[in-house]
Enzyme design. Structure first.
Site, PDB file in Angstrom:
ATOM      1  N   ASP A  52       0.842  -1.203   0.000  1.00 24.92           N
ATOM      2  CA  ASP A  52       0.000   0.000   0.000  1.00 24.92           C
ATOM      3  C   ASP A  52       0.877   1.253   0.000  1.00 24.92           C
ATOM      4  OD1 ASP A  52       0.898  -0.186   2.579  1.00 24.92           O
ATOM      5  OD2 ASP A  52      -1.080  -0.033   3.528  1.00 24.92           O
ATOM      6  N   SER A  53       2.220   1.057  -0.004  1.00 25.85           N
ATOM      7  CA  SER A  53       3.135   2.180  -0.235  1.00 25.85           C
ATOM      8  C   SER A  53       2.901   2.760  -1.631  1.00 25.85           C
ATOM      9  CB  SER A  53       4.589   1.739  -0.079  1.00 25.85           C
ATOM     10  OG  SER A  53       4.843   0.579  -0.842  1.00 25.85           O
ATOM     11  N   ASP A  91      -1.033  -6.061  -0.123  1.00 22.51           N
ATOM     12  CA  ASP A  91      -1.504  -5.438   1.118  1.00 22.51           C
ATOM     13  C   ASP A  91      -3.009  -5.245   1.103  1.00 22.51           C
ATOM     14  OD1 ASP A  91       0.543  -4.954   2.947  1.00 22.51           O
ATOM     15  OD2 ASP A  91       1.256  -3.196   1.845  1.00 22.51           O
ATOM     16  N   LYS A 121      -1.379  -9.403   2.873  1.00 24.78           N
ATOM     17  CA  LYS A 121      -0.661  -8.971   4.087  1.00 24.78           C
ATOM     18  C   LYS A 121      -1.573  -8.033   4.878  1.00 24.78           C
ATOM     19  CE  LYS A 121       3.152  -6.065   3.874  1.00 24.78           C
ATOM     20  NZ  LYS A 121       2.731  -4.836   4.575  1.00 24.78           N
ATOM     21  N   GLU A 123      -1.590  -5.530   8.559  1.00 22.29           N
ATOM     22  CA  GLU A 123      -0.802  -4.908   9.628  1.00 22.29           C
ATOM     23  C   GLU A 123      -1.477  -5.133  10.976  1.00 22.29           C
ATOM     24  OE1 GLU A 123      -0.058  -0.752   8.879  1.00 22.29           O
ATOM     25  OE2 GLU A 123       0.846  -1.156   6.920  1.00 22.29           O
ATOM     26  N   GLU A 190       9.008  -4.142  10.703  1.00 23.86           N
ATOM     27  CA  GLU A 190       9.476  -2.862  10.161  1.00 23.86           C
ATOM     28  C   GLU A 190      10.021  -1.967  11.271  1.00 23.86           C
ATOM     29  OE1 GLU A 190       6.740  -0.998   7.441  1.00 23.86           O
ATOM     30  OE2 GLU A 190       7.964   0.818   7.288  1.00 23.86           O
TER      31      GLU A 190
HETATM   32  O1  KIV Z   1       3.609  -1.100   1.657  1.00 19.78           O
HETATM   33  C1  KIV Z   1       4.789  -1.473   1.695  1.00 19.78           C
HETATM   34  O2  KIV Z   1       5.593  -1.211   0.775  1.00 19.78           O
HETATM   35  C2  KIV Z   1       5.228  -2.250   2.848  1.00 19.78           C
HETATM   36  C3  KIV Z   1       6.700  -2.530   2.990  1.00 19.78           C
HETATM   37  C4  KIV Z   1       7.412  -1.303   3.416  1.00 19.78           C
HETATM   38  C5  KIV Z   1       6.981  -3.663   3.879  1.00 19.78           C
HETATM   39  O3  KIV Z   1       4.446  -2.654   3.641  1.00 19.78           O
END
Ligand code: KIV
Length: 272
Positions: A52-53, A91, A121, A123, A190
């Site tokens: 989600d980055s 994510d 994934k 969090e 992280e």
């Molecule tokens: O969203 C992302 O890129 C991440 C990584 C930094 C692990 O969760």
């Protein structure tokens, strides 16, 4: 520790656990589009994270909160079309799994069905335990994510190192153990102290993938645009830049402008 590398034609969640057991470190990078994913996969990276980055890197938002489930599915579908070998983890975005387990499962199913991804994934630790369990029970592999969890940025207020204090470190260890127990196939840690990350990695059989968590873990992940030096405002200590693409690309674009203005491009060989 052995560095022997088994030749995985296709990386699965099982391969990752096997890599850890064999002492082979796991490489993971982000990708959000077809072209980048093709290069990352072709280079032999084991896991591609459709993170989600993308909210920051692709859309220019300040945080990861605004990206939607539909947008994540769009990015994930583009990545899936590119890959031959890597495991694709996507994510679940903010707001798509925290309110209740049924919603989490619905969101995870949409990602798996509509993009063809291999795993999701989420969090968080015990706060999202039921959501993760429900998703796992439906046969969807889940990667956990502890330590700095950017979707909770407004709760913590900063992006500084997490779990430096004993109380937070204890909770992190409990959460990691719980994620393994309920069936997660791996956990991202992280921005936590290297010693803590090492202890967590040594106490679990599932792989711990670190970002800013030292080298005592089972694998590493970076945001591709950061490690390529395409972004240049973001300079955390853990980031190793393998290229300076910001400068390389800027110079190429400047040269293009000069060539177009000077009617040097296209030349006779570049036209019909
Ligand atoms: O969203 C992302 O890129 C991440 C990584 C930094 C692990 O969760």
């Amino acid at each position: 520790m052995s560095t022997a590398k088994k030749d995985y034609k296709r990386v699965t969640v099982k391969s990752l656990v096997e890599m850890k057991a064999n002492g082979e470190k796991i490489s993971m990078l982000t990708a959000y589009d077809y072209t980048m994913a093709k290069i990352v996969d072709g280079a032999g990276v084991d896991v591609i994270l459709v993170g989600d980055s993308a909210s920051n890197v692709m859309a220019g938002h300040e945080t990861t909160l605004p990206i939607t489930l539909d947008q994540m599915i769009y990015h994930a579908s583009s990545v899936i079309r590119a890959i031959d070998r890597a495991l694709i983890v996507v994510d679940l975005p903010f707001g798509s799994y925290q309110s209740d387990p049924k919603e989490a499962l619905r969101s995870a199913i949409r990602i798996m069905k509509e993009s063809g991804a291999h795993a999701v994934k989420m969090e968080g630790g015990k706060e999202v335990k039921e959501s993760i369990k429900r998703t796992l029970n439906a046969g969807i592999p889940v990667m956990g994510h502890l330590g700095l969890t950017p979707q909770s940025i407004y709760k913590f207020g900063t992006y500084t190192v997490r779990a430096k204090e004993e109380e937070e470190a204890r909770k992190l260890k409990e959460d990691a153990l719980m994620l393994e127990k309920i069936g997660c196939f791996a956990v991202v840690l992280e921005k936590v102290p290297a010693q803590l990350a090492k202890e967590v990695a040594e106490s679990l059989t599932i792989p711990i993938i670190g970002i800013g968590a030292g080298n005592g873990v089972d694998g590493q992940v970076l945001v591709t645009h950061d490690m390529l030096g395409m972004t240049h405002e973001f300079n955390p200590r853990f980031l190793r830049r393998y290229l300076d693409l910001y400068t390389e690309m800027t110079n190429a674009f400047k040269k293009y402008v000069i060539d177009v203005k000077a009617v040097d491009f296209p030349n006779e060989n570049e036209q019909y």
